[in-house]
Design a protein around this motif. Sequence first.
Motif, PDB file in Angstrom:
ATOM      1  N   UNK A   1       0.822  -1.218   0.000  1.00 51.52           N
ATOM      2  CA  UNK A   1       0.000   0.000   0.000  1.00 51.52           C
ATOM      3  C   UNK A   1       0.852   1.262   0.000  1.00 51.52           C
ATOM      4  N   UNK A   2       1.968   1.236   0.720  1.00 48.51           N
ATOM      5  CA  UNK A   2       2.817   2.433   0.808  1.00 48.51           C
ATOM      6  C   UNK A   2       3.473   2.739  -0.541  1.00 48.51           C
ATOM      7  N   UNK A   3       3.981   1.708  -1.196  1.00 47.58           N
ATOM      8  CA  UNK A   3       4.599   1.913  -2.507  1.00 47.58           C
ATOM      9  C   UNK A   3       3.555   2.325  -3.536  1.00 47.58           C
ATOM     10  N   UNK A   4       2.393   1.683  -3.484  1.00 46.69           N
ATOM     11  CA  UNK A   4       1.330   2.029  -4.431  1.00 46.69           C
ATOM     12  C   UNK A   4       0.924   3.489  -4.272  1.00 46.69           C
ATOM     13  N   UNK A   5       0.889   3.969  -3.045  1.00 53.21           N
ATOM     14  CA  UNK A   5       0.555   5.369  -2.804  1.00 53.21           C
ATOM     15  C   UNK A   5       1.653   6.296  -3.318  1.00 53.21           C
ATOM     16  N   UNK A   6       2.901   5.873  -3.179  1.00 57.06           N
ATOM     17  CA  UNK A   6       4.008   6.687  -3.693  1.00 57.06           C
ATOM     18  C   UNK A   6       3.912   6.809  -5.211  1.00 57.06           C
ATOM     19  N   UNK A   7       3.573   5.733  -5.912  1.00 55.41           N
ATOM     20  CA  UNK A   7       3.381   5.794  -7.358  1.00 55.41           C
ATOM     21  C   UNK A   7       2.248   6.758  -7.709  1.00 55.41           C
ATOM     22  N   UNK A   8       1.150   6.684  -6.966  1.00 54.36           N
ATOM     23  CA  UNK A   8       0.014   7.564  -7.256  1.00 54.36           C
ATOM     24  C   UNK A   8       0.381   9.021  -7.022  1.00 54.36           C
ATOM     25  N   UNK A   9       1.192   9.286  -5.991  1.00 50.03           N
ATOM     26  CA  UNK A   9       1.602  10.662  -5.701  1.00 50.03           C
ATOM     27  C   UNK A   9       2.481  11.226  -6.811  1.00 50.03           C
ATOM     28  N   UNK A  10       3.308  10.371  -7.418  1.00 48.66           N
ATOM     29  CA  UNK A  10       4.246  10.837  -8.445  1.00 48.66           C
ATOM     30  C   UNK A  10       3.612  10.838  -9.829  1.00 48.66           C
ATOM     31  N   UNK A  11       2.904   9.756 -10.157  1.00 48.33           N
ATOM     32  CA  UNK A  11       2.423   9.560 -11.535  1.00 48.33           C
ATOM     33  C   UNK A  11       0.911   9.664 -11.678  1.00 48.33           C
ATOM     34  N   UNK A  12       0.208   9.774 -10.562  1.00 53.10           N
ATOM     35  CA  UNK A  12      -1.247   9.853 -10.641  1.00 53.10           C
ATOM     36  C   UNK A  12      -1.910   8.515 -10.899  1.00 53.10           C
ATOM     37  N   UNK A  13      -1.165   7.439 -10.704  1.00 52.30           N
ATOM     38  CA  UNK A  13      -1.703   6.094 -10.895  1.00 52.30           C
ATOM     39  C   UNK A  13      -0.842   5.121 -10.106  1.00 52.30           C
ATOM     40  N   UNK A  14      -1.341   3.907  -9.957  1.00 50.94           N
ATOM     41  CA  UNK A  14      -0.600   2.898  -9.233  1.00 50.94           C
ATOM     42  C   UNK A  14       0.585   2.373 -10.027  1.00 50.94           C
TER      43      UNK A  14
END
Length: 322
Positions: free
Chosen positions: A159-172
């Motif tokens: 969940x933490x990594x998936x959130x980091x992707x969403x914060x940077x790229x706007x997606x998982x």
Amino acid sequence: MRWAALLAPAAGFYALGAALLLVETAPAHMADFRVPAAPAGEREPITPIPPPPDADPREVALGEHLFADPRLSGDGARACTSCHDVGSNGADNRTRNPAHGAAKPLLDVSTVFNAALSYRLGWEGKIRTLEAQAQEAIESPASMGGRVDDVLARLRDDAEIAQAFRAVFGRGPDRDGLLRALATYERSLVTPDSRFDLWLRGDSSALSPEERSGYDLFRSLGCVSCHQGVNVGANLLQRHGIFHPLASPEPAILRVPSLRNVAETAPYFHDGSAPTLREAVRRMALAQLNQTLADDDIDRIAAFLKTLTGRYRGRPVTPPRS
């Protein structure tokens, strides 16, 4: 720019017809680097390393995390940092990179520092972009031995990594984001401010007389024919063993390695067969230039090469601990 404009070979070197050179315009992954021109009247075949390109710090941080994440490998036992230690020289000090059951010996590990300034990647120059290199490293049985789809499945479950992707790229986590984050981080791995770069920028006290003499000899012998530009090499392909055997005969044609931080990246050559910098200088001069160097000449060239050691995050690049 065309790298050919920077070449200044020793007289008669290319007339032998034994060398194979391939030069081309700088690739897309170098486009964000702003390489400064030397002041008029002070042109040198080597240029200083520029600072890393501007990038979203969150994307760099994500890439750095992924670079050290063993979930990128097939067995979860190794990360990019297993072979590329950015806390030391960006590589390791092993003669060969250990393989996942590889049938043949592997090529020596190249440093990841300043790889973004190379016109192609890998010893044979077959890889064109940092993104392609990241995928190759993940999926090669001789490297990480994994599959990008499996890596993404593991990352999506975090969940933490998936959130980091969403914060940077706007997606998982997806393939494009994974490879882009790794490449963005690798573009940050440049080592500016070597003493030679300081000299290039006008600090006449940055080099000793012996080091300056070594640079003059490096140019006059023709070493600079292949080792020039911002990365002191890494911008053309060349046949090795032109006059005498150099190392393992295959691959016969290699991407000329960068000499940035070369004093800290032993062992040398594609097979790791030269244990010291002096031995590498001696063998290169004989194999590529048909020159048998005196010990004093080897010492002077080695002294110059030691001035190419740059700094990463404010500290000098160093060899890894044994």
